[in-house]
Motif scaffolding. Sequence first.
Motif, PDB file in Angstrom:
ATOM      1  N   ASP A 175       0.957  -1.037   0.062  1.00 22.14           N
ATOM      2  CA  ASP A 175      -0.007  -0.007   0.027  1.00 22.14           C
ATOM      3  C   ASP A 175       0.992   1.226  -0.047  1.00 22.14           C
ATOM      4  O   ASP A 175       0.598   2.158   0.780  1.00 22.14           O
ATOM      5  CB  ASP A 175      -1.022  -0.140   1.014  1.00 22.14           C
ATOM      6  CG  ASP A 175      -2.043  -1.297   1.183  1.00 22.14           C
ATOM      7  OD1 ASP A 175      -2.413  -1.502   0.034  1.00 22.14           O
ATOM      8  OD2 ASP A 175      -2.036  -1.683   2.193  1.00 22.14           O
ATOM      9  N   HIS A 176       1.961   1.270  -0.873  1.00 27.55           N
ATOM     10  CA  HIS A 176       2.747   2.491  -0.980  1.00 27.55           C
ATOM     11  C   HIS A 176       3.587   2.637   0.131  1.00 27.55           C
ATOM     12  O   HIS A 176       3.986   3.932   0.644  1.00 27.55           O
ATOM     13  CB  HIS A 176       1.876   3.670  -1.332  1.00 27.55           C
ATOM     14  CG  HIS A 176       1.311   3.308  -2.608  1.00 27.55           C
ATOM     15  ND1 HIS A 176       1.985   3.227  -3.947  1.00 27.55           N
ATOM     16  CD2 HIS A 176       0.099   3.237  -3.010  1.00 27.55           C
ATOM     17  CE1 HIS A 176       1.088   3.192  -4.877  1.00 27.55           C
ATOM     18  NE2 HIS A 176      -0.298   3.065  -4.372  1.00 27.55           N
ATOM     19  N   SER A 177       3.809   1.602   1.126  1.00 28.67           N
ATOM     20  CA  SER A 177       4.526   1.886   2.373  1.00 28.67           C
ATOM     21  C   SER A 177       5.613   0.884   2.353  1.00 28.67           C
ATOM     22  O   SER A 177       5.302  -0.180   1.846  1.00 28.67           O
ATOM     23  CB  SER A 177       3.504   1.462   3.658  1.00 28.67           C
ATOM     24  OG  SER A 177       2.618   2.692   3.736  1.00 28.67           O
ATOM     25  N   VAL A 178       6.605   1.149   3.185  1.00 32.43           N
ATOM     26  CA  VAL A 178       7.724   0.247   3.069  1.00 32.43           C
ATOM     27  C   VAL A 178       8.012  -0.247   4.493  1.00 32.43           C
ATOM     28  O   VAL A 178       7.915   0.416   5.512  1.00 32.43           O
ATOM     29  CB  VAL A 178       9.167   0.991   2.543  1.00 32.43           C
ATOM     30  CG1 VAL A 178       9.756   2.071   3.493  1.00 32.43           C
ATOM     31  CG2 VAL A 178      10.160  -0.197   2.228  1.00 32.43           C
ATOM     32  N   TRP A 215       5.031   0.050   8.881  1.00 34.71           N
ATOM     33  CA  TRP A 215       5.034   0.248   7.556  1.00 34.71           C
ATOM     34  C   TRP A 215       4.987   1.978   7.367  1.00 34.71           C
ATOM     35  O   TRP A 215       4.071   2.325   7.845  1.00 34.71           O
ATOM     36  CB  TRP A 215       3.416  -0.219   6.798  1.00 34.71           C
ATOM     37  CG  TRP A 215       3.716  -1.942   6.793  1.00 34.71           C
ATOM     38  CD1 TRP A 215       2.989  -2.591   7.875  1.00 34.71           C
ATOM     39  CD2 TRP A 215       4.170  -2.506   5.989  1.00 34.71           C
ATOM     40  NE1 TRP A 215       3.236  -3.916   7.456  1.00 34.71           N
ATOM     41  CE2 TRP A 215       4.070  -4.081   6.249  1.00 34.71           C
ATOM     42  CE3 TRP A 215       4.955  -2.269   4.778  1.00 34.71           C
ATOM     43  CZ2 TRP A 215       4.494  -5.126   5.570  1.00 34.71           C
ATOM     44  CZ3 TRP A 215       5.405  -3.413   3.944  1.00 34.71           C
ATOM     45  CH2 TRP A 215       5.226  -4.896   4.345  1.00 34.71           C
ATOM     46  N   ALA A 216       5.971   2.489   6.707  1.00 31.21           N
ATOM     47  CA  ALA A 216       6.157   3.551   6.518  1.00 31.21           C
ATOM     48  C   ALA A 216       6.048   4.282   5.290  1.00 31.21           C
ATOM     49  O   ALA A 216       6.452   3.666   4.333  1.00 31.21           O
ATOM     50  CB  ALA A 216       7.525   4.110   7.057  1.00 31.21           C
ATOM     51  N   LYS A 217       5.218   5.236   5.025  1.00 27.72           N
ATOM     52  CA  LYS A 217       5.144   6.250   3.755  1.00 27.72           C
ATOM     53  C   LYS A 217       6.350   6.677   3.261  1.00 27.72           C
ATOM     54  O   LYS A 217       7.166   6.951   4.446  1.00 27.72           O
ATOM     55  CB  LYS A 217       3.993   7.129   3.707  1.00 27.72           C
ATOM     56  CG  LYS A 217       2.627   6.520   3.970  1.00 27.72           C
ATOM     57  CD  LYS A 217       2.029   5.686   2.942  1.00 27.72           C
ATOM     58  CE  LYS A 217       0.650   5.232   3.249  1.00 27.72           C
ATOM     59  NZ  LYS A 217       0.264   4.426   2.512  1.00 27.72           N
ATOM     60  N   PRO A 218       6.657   7.079   2.044  1.00 37.23           N
ATOM     61  CA  PRO A 218       8.008   7.612   1.800  1.00 37.23           C
ATOM     62  C   PRO A 218       8.407   8.711   2.458  1.00 37.23           C
ATOM     63  O   PRO A 218       9.310   8.971   2.825  1.00 37.23           O
ATOM     64  CB  PRO A 218       7.867   7.775   0.100  1.00 37.23           C
ATOM     65  CG  PRO A 218       6.749   6.692  -0.061  1.00 37.23           C
ATOM     66  CD  PRO A 218       5.878   6.458   0.850  1.00 37.23           C
ATOM     67  N   TRP A 219       7.354   9.806   2.491  1.00 34.70           N
ATOM     68  CA  TRP A 219       7.520  10.990   3.176  1.00 34.70           C
ATOM     69  C   TRP A 219       7.471  10.940   4.600  1.00 34.70           C
ATOM     70  O   TRP A 219       7.966  11.587   5.364  1.00 34.70           O
ATOM     71  CB  TRP A 219       6.445  11.825   2.769  1.00 34.70           C
ATOM     72  CG  TRP A 219       4.799  11.279   3.313  1.00 34.70           C
ATOM     73  CD1 TRP A 219       4.426  11.593   4.336  1.00 34.70           C
ATOM     74  CD2 TRP A 219       4.071  10.795   2.277  1.00 34.70           C
ATOM     75  NE1 TRP A 219       3.105  11.136   4.356  1.00 34.70           N
ATOM     76  CE2 TRP A 219       3.001  10.382   3.088  1.00 34.70           C
ATOM     77  CE3 TRP A 219       4.212  10.217   0.985  1.00 34.70           C
ATOM     78  CZ2 TRP A 219       1.836   9.781   2.668  1.00 34.70           C
ATOM     79  CZ3 TRP A 219       3.218   9.464   0.553  1.00 34.70           C
ATOM     80  CH2 TRP A 219       2.124   9.338   1.177  1.00 34.70           C
ATOM     81  N   LEU A 265      15.289   5.017  -1.881  1.00 32.11           N
ATOM     82  CA  LEU A 265      13.853   4.424  -2.134  1.00 32.11           C
ATOM     83  C   LEU A 265      12.675   5.734  -1.868  1.00 32.11           C
ATOM     84  O   LEU A 265      11.721   5.695  -2.517  1.00 32.11           O
ATOM     85  CB  LEU A 265      13.787   3.591  -0.590  1.00 32.11           C
ATOM     86  CG  LEU A 265      12.618   2.623  -0.509  1.00 32.11           C
ATOM     87  CD1 LEU A 265      12.562   1.867  -1.897  1.00 32.11           C
ATOM     88  CD2 LEU A 265      12.855   1.609   0.482  1.00 32.11           C
ATOM     89  N   LYS A 266      12.918   6.826  -1.276  1.00 29.31           N
ATOM     90  CA  LYS A 266      11.990   7.698  -1.131  1.00 29.31           C
ATOM     91  C   LYS A 266      11.967   8.560  -2.454  1.00 29.31           C
ATOM     92  O   LYS A 266      10.780   8.782  -2.783  1.00 29.31           O
ATOM     93  CB  LYS A 266      12.666   8.770  -0.156  1.00 29.31           C
ATOM     94  CG  LYS A 266      12.525   8.365   1.462  1.00 29.31           C
ATOM     95  CD  LYS A 266      13.036   9.621   2.385  1.00 29.31           C
ATOM     96  CE  LYS A 266      13.707  10.506   1.821  1.00 29.31           C
ATOM     97  NZ  LYS A 266      14.585  11.550   3.002  1.00 29.31           N
ATOM     98  N   GLU A 267      12.874   8.694  -3.342  1.00 26.54           N
ATOM     99  CA  GLU A 267      12.800   9.081  -4.413  1.00 26.54           C
ATOM    100  C   GLU A 267      11.991   8.508  -5.325  1.00 26.54           C
ATOM    101  O   GLU A 267      11.054   8.590  -5.988  1.00 26.54           O
ATOM    102  CB  GLU A 267      14.223   9.347  -5.101  1.00 26.54           C
ATOM    103  CG  GLU A 267      15.049  10.346  -4.560  1.00 26.54           C
ATOM    104  CD  GLU A 267      16.479  10.364  -5.025  1.00 26.54           C
ATOM    105  OE1 GLU A 267      16.682   9.819  -6.193  1.00 26.54           O
ATOM    106  OE2 GLU A 267      17.163  11.030  -4.442  1.00 26.54           O
ATOM    107  N   ILE A 268      12.109   7.104  -5.622  1.00 29.88           N
ATOM    108  CA  ILE A 268      11.443   6.143  -6.313  1.00 29.88           C
ATOM    109  C   ILE A 268       9.930   6.059  -5.747  1.00 29.88           C
ATOM    110  O   ILE A 268       9.262   5.893  -6.528  1.00 29.88           O
ATOM    111  CB  ILE A 268      12.036   4.757  -6.305  1.00 29.88           C
ATOM    112  CG1 ILE A 268      13.337   4.718  -7.108  1.00 29.88           C
ATOM    113  CG2 ILE A 268      11.134   3.694  -6.800  1.00 29.88           C
ATOM    114  CD1 ILE A 268      14.303   3.515  -7.067  1.00 29.88           C
ATOM    115  N   LEU A 269       9.728   5.804  -4.580  1.00 23.27           N
ATOM    116  CA  LEU A 269       8.273   5.493  -3.974  1.00 23.27           C
ATOM    117  C   LEU A 269       7.428   6.752  -4.039  1.00 23.27           C
ATOM    118  O   LEU A 269       6.157   6.905  -4.202  1.00 23.27           O
ATOM    119  CB  LEU A 269       8.317   4.960  -2.669  1.00 23.27           C
ATOM    120  CG  LEU A 269       8.946   3.487  -2.420  1.00 23.27           C
ATOM    121  CD1 LEU A 269       8.978   3.096  -1.115  1.00 23.27           C
ATOM    122  CD2 LEU A 269       8.105   2.455  -3.364  1.00 23.27           C
TER     123      LEU A 269
END
Length: 129
Positions: free
Chosen positions: A12-15, A101-105, A123-127
């Motif tokens: 869900d767009h989280s890593v 689970w953390a969102k890119p920002w 990873l932040k740039e890509i996601l």
Amino acid sequence: MKEVTAAILVKDHSVLIAQRGVNDELAGKWELPGGKIEAGETPEDCLKREIKEELDVDIEVLNFFADSVYKYPNGVIKLMAFWCRWVSGNYHLKVHSQILWAKPWELDLYDFAPADIPLVEKLKEILHE
């Protein structure tokens, strides 16, 4: 140079990130979960084993993402990150104090281990795109 692996699991767009346990040399620091490659082991096999041992889930290792070389006081490590996919199992903490689970920002809010920082930045740039 010690070779170490890291899993990039996205949902869900989280890593998935993990906080090192209290008995760890870098206790309290956050990381992409993974571990040291053992003799005769491929990075992919290492990741499957480490994630099973640390989080009690089975993963599929997909593509290589990036690597980071960092000199710690006790030696140099090469951290190799791979995109991974959860296959089965429920997450259980065995060595980490917590996972989330953390969102890119949101990744800037966490104090990552030095070797993980370049990987997290990429990873932040890509996601975020």
